[in-house]
Design an enzyme around this catalytic site. Structure first.
Site, PDB file in Angstrom:
ATOM      1  N   HIS A  81      -8.287  30.637 -12.491  1.00  0.00           N
ATOM      2  CA  HIS A  81      -8.429  29.228 -12.079  1.00  0.00           C
ATOM      3  C   HIS A  81      -9.794  28.985 -11.441  1.00  0.00           C
ATOM      4  O   HIS A  81     -10.498  28.015 -11.767  1.00  0.00           O
ATOM      5  CB  HIS A  81      -7.337  28.868 -11.070  1.00  0.00           C
ATOM      6  N   GLY A 133       0.821  -1.195   0.000  1.00  0.00           N
ATOM      7  CA  GLY A 133       0.000   0.000   0.000  1.00  0.00           C
ATOM      8  C   GLY A 133       0.858   1.249   0.000  1.00  0.00           C
ATOM      9  O   GLY A 133       2.091   1.183   0.149  1.00  0.00           O
ATOM     10  N   GLY A 142      -0.422   2.754   7.435  1.00  0.00           N
ATOM     11  CA  GLY A 142      -0.525   1.971   8.656  1.00  0.00           C
ATOM     12  C   GLY A 142      -0.143   0.524   8.511  1.00  0.00           C
ATOM     13  O   GLY A 142      -0.645  -0.319   9.262  1.00  0.00           O
ATOM     14  N   LYS A 143       0.770   0.192   7.605  1.00  0.00           N
ATOM     15  CA  LYS A 143       1.164  -1.214   7.427  1.00  0.00           C
ATOM     16  C   LYS A 143       1.913  -1.727   8.662  1.00  0.00           C
ATOM     17  O   LYS A 143       1.638  -2.816   9.160  1.00  0.00           O
ATOM     18  CB  LYS A 143       2.025  -1.335   6.166  1.00  0.00           C
ATOM     19  N   PRO A 160       2.654   4.837   1.175  1.00  0.00           N
ATOM     20  CA  PRO A 160       3.310   5.170   2.447  1.00  0.00           C
ATOM     21  C   PRO A 160       2.332   5.840   3.415  1.00  0.00           C
ATOM     22  O   PRO A 160       1.477   6.628   3.020  1.00  0.00           O
ATOM     23  CB  PRO A 160       4.427   6.144   2.029  1.00  0.00           C
ATOM     24  N   ASP A 168       1.708  25.185 -13.776  1.00  0.00           N
ATOM     25  CA  ASP A 168       0.454  24.807 -14.426  1.00  0.00           C
ATOM     26  C   ASP A 168       0.719  24.155 -15.775  1.00  0.00           C
ATOM     27  O   ASP A 168       0.093  23.133 -16.123  1.00  0.00           O
ATOM     28  CB  ASP A 168      -0.432  26.041 -14.614  1.00  0.00           C
ATOM     29  N   HIS A 174      -4.665  35.826 -11.997  1.00  0.00           N
ATOM     30  CA  HIS A 174      -4.274  34.442 -12.293  1.00  0.00           C
ATOM     31  C   HIS A 174      -5.110  33.462 -11.468  1.00  0.00           C
ATOM     32  O   HIS A 174      -5.699  32.511 -12.011  1.00  0.00           O
ATOM     33  CB  HIS A 174      -2.785  34.260 -11.995  1.00  0.00           C
ATOM     34  N   GLU A 175      -5.172  33.670 -10.158  1.00  0.00           N
ATOM     35  CA  GLU A 175      -5.932  32.750  -9.306  1.00  0.00           C
ATOM     36  C   GLU A 175      -7.435  32.880  -9.550  1.00  0.00           C
ATOM     37  O   GLU A 175      -8.165  31.876  -9.461  1.00  0.00           O
ATOM     38  CB  GLU A 175      -5.605  33.016  -7.830  1.00  0.00           C
TER      39      GLU A 175
END
Length: 627
Positions: free
Chosen positions: A444, A219, A224-225, A221, A517, A440-441
């Site tokens: 988006h 699985g 919880g292995k 990282p 981007d 710019h933001e």
């Protein structure tokens, strides 16, 4: 009192009836140190005796003058010294003296002439030999044996490099239980069978069943292995051996194989038990023959591990558990039945699993009653268990920094922003750059709000965070999604190119702010063509040629598969066509909503941060635009 028993009288030998006398005999090391101590005591006694006997030290001329003046009572002439008793000038008790002897043929005649009693003495040199040779030799031997014991002791050393470095936890030392693990219900159900076998093995062996020798936890990282493996040992109440795959291989040839043998010998002695090897891919990579030669030591260690897993008896209750996030690089011999024959997927939790994990971690943190963990779980899509534990800790640190009595929702929001976007920077920008970042933001956010099938915008900010990010637009999914359609990916490309499109529309030029981007958009478009078969021109063919890791979030790489140069040209043309179409879609959406773009950008310049509710009011009624 009446119920007290009378004390048993001692027998004639001084022992009570039934009492055993234990004789403690010194070992070789104790005897050596005891002998050294005796010799040191003898040397010290001899030195004290000589110092008392020698008395005052005088020169030879002073000794001759004392003889002539009649103050010498008696003399003993040795090989190198002369000592005797000297009468004090005012009378009293004679005092001993010592003088260094000088070769004087007339000494005896002069002593006879002054009637001084004298005798000779043959000097004994055995004590000086003991002090000069035997004691240093014994000291060196003792020091050498001490270092040999230290280097070969159980605590580890130079001579113990061939022993296993596994940390051994007793059955009552492992405090983790399945109640401490959440968000991995499927894996937990698979491992409960292992616990039941360790507790009641006859239930399976009585009908001829055989429990799997090895269980491989795979699985991403942080899911919880390792915690699951410890929980299995804690529930079964058996000893737990824990070590990493990299601890086997050293610079000395044969050390890894020796450590594997020692590990299985210890596990066999403590059966039933669990042996957990973390990061198994460091040890179990696929063996291959190359012209430059392979890593012989690692391959020998792997061969020894394969042989040991085949050799031990599974009925003794020794379970081998491994964990890795790179199962595609493991040797096929490790994964065949009879070795790691059961693979358990420990994947990232869904929204319900994230909520359960958060409830476990907030038990040790003072949390305000206004905090809704369901909302936080919905906002943390893609977070693993370790990420959620870090989130709770960051929120607690932020609350403590502000001198709060409990962690509230604002602290969790700030912690999520910090983990996703990075640390907030107090960077001062000029008005022109702030305006460019705001448009710019806003570009988006507007494209993401108007195109269909996209995650809603949660927050827009022009506060610099992380590495070079002058602003960010945060989208949070309403639900966990596992599949994306072609239109979903095209709309994501339009959102990524929405910031650059807003700059073109508002200022008539572009800046370097869209670098990240463009990189992400190009990677997605190339994956659509080469991996997902979403190009009508090239068809449903995979041109990547490389097996991607299923659990490590690695970006789409530029690896080239086995195809001709003409195909490479077609791929480049198709990637460019997809990006151009997405760019045109973003520009069309923003041109149609130019007033909205200006309104959101001006508001963002005023507040620097716009939340989802305010953004909806600024955009107005959201009507999905056809891409």
């Amino acid at each position: 009192m009446a119920d007290e028993k009378p004390e048993t009288p001692p027998n004639p030998r001084g022992r009570r009836k039934g009492e055993r006398r234990i004789m403690v005999r010194p070992g070789p090391g104790q005897a050596m140190w005891l002998g050294l101590g005796v010799l040191m005591m003898l040397a010290l006694g001899q030195a004290v005796f000589l110092s008392v006997q020698s008395g005052q030290t005088i020169s030879y001329s002073e000794f001759k003058e004392a003889v002539r003046s009649g103050r010498v009572q008696e003399v003993t002439v040795a090989t190198e010294t002369i000592h005797g008793l000297l009468k004090p000038e005012g009378g009293g008790k004679p005092k001993p003296f010592t003088a260094v002897r000088i070769e004087d043929p007339k000494l005896v005649e002069e002593l006879d002439a002054h009637k001084v009693p004298h005798k000779g003495e043959l000097a004994s040199r055995w004590m000086s030999e003991v002090i000069g040779w035997i004691i240093p030799l014994i000291f060196i031997v003792a020091l050498w044996s001490f270092f040999l014991r230290r280097m070969g002791g159980p605590e580890g050393g130079v001579m113990s490099f061939a022993r296993s470095k596994a940390k051994v936890y007793a059955d009552d030392d492992v405090k983790v239980r399945f109640a401490d693990v959440a968000g991995v219900d499927e894996a937990e159900e698979e491992l409960k069978e292992i616990v039941e076998f360790l507790q009641t093995p006859k239930k399976y062996t009585s009908i001829g069943g055989r429990i799997p020798k090895g269980v491989l936890l795979v699985g991403p990282p942080g899911t919880g292995k390792t915690l699951l493996a410890r929980a299995v040992a804690g529930e079964a109440k058996v000893p737990f051996f824990s070590l990493s795959g990299s601890e086997f291989v050293e610079m000395f040839v044969g050390v890894g194989a020796s450590r594997v043998r020692d590990l299985f010998a210890q596990a066999d002695a403590k059966a039933p038990c669990i042996v957990f090897i973390d990061e198994l891919d460091a040890l179990g990579k696929v063996r291959m023959q190359s012209p430059m030669g392979g890593h012989e030591e690692r391959e020998q260690t792997l061969n020894q591990l394969l042989a040991e897993m085949d050799g031990f008896d599974a009925r003794k209750g020794v379970i081998i558990m491994g964990a890795t996030n790179r199962p595609e690089v493991l040797d096929p011999a490790l994964l065949r039945p009879g070795r790691f024959d059961r693979q358990v997927l420990v994947d990232k939790p869904d929204v319900r699993g994230r909520e359960e994990i958060l409830r476990i971690h907030v038990k040790t943190v003072k949390v305000s009653e206004s905090v809704d963990l369901k909302v936080i779980a919905a906002r943390t899509a893609g977070f693993a268990g370790a990420d959620l534990a870090n989130l709770v800790n960051e929120a607690a640190l932020l609350a403590a920094r502000k001198d709060k009595a409990a962690v509230d929702t604002k602290d969790f929001d700030d912690a999520i922003d910090r983990l996703i976007a990075g640390l907030e920077k107090k960077r001062v920008m000029n008005d022109k750059e702030r305006r460019i970042v705001a448009y710019h933001e806003s570009g988006h956010a507007i494209v993401a709000s108007l195109l269909p099938g996209l995650d809603p915008v949660h927050k827009i900010s022009i506060v610099a965070r992380g590495f070079g990010a002058l602003g960010y637009t945060m989208q949070l999914p309403l639900e966990d999604r596992y599949l994306l359609t072609r239109n979903d990916l095209l709309n994501q490309l339009s959102v990524l190119l929405g910031g650059r499109s807003a700059e073109e529309i508002a200022f008539g030029e572009v800046t370097t702010g869209a670098q990240n981007d463009l990189q992400r958009a190009t990677d997605i478009a190339r994956a659509m063509v080469t991996e997902f078969g979403m190009s009508d021109e090239l068809g449903a063919v995979s041109y990547n040629g490389h097996k991607r890791n299923a659990f490590l979030e690695m970006p789409f790489g530029p690896e080239r598969g086995n195809y001709a140069e003409e195909t490479a040209v077609k791929i480049d043309v198709e990637v460019k066509r997809i990006l151009v179409e997405a760019h045109e879609t973003a520009r069309r959406v923003l041109r149609e909503r130019r007033e909205t773009l200006d309104r959101v950008s001006e508001r963002l310049l005023e507040k620097e941060v716009i939340e989802a509710d305010e953004l909806k009011s600024l955009i107005g009624d959201v009507v999905s635009v056809r891409p």
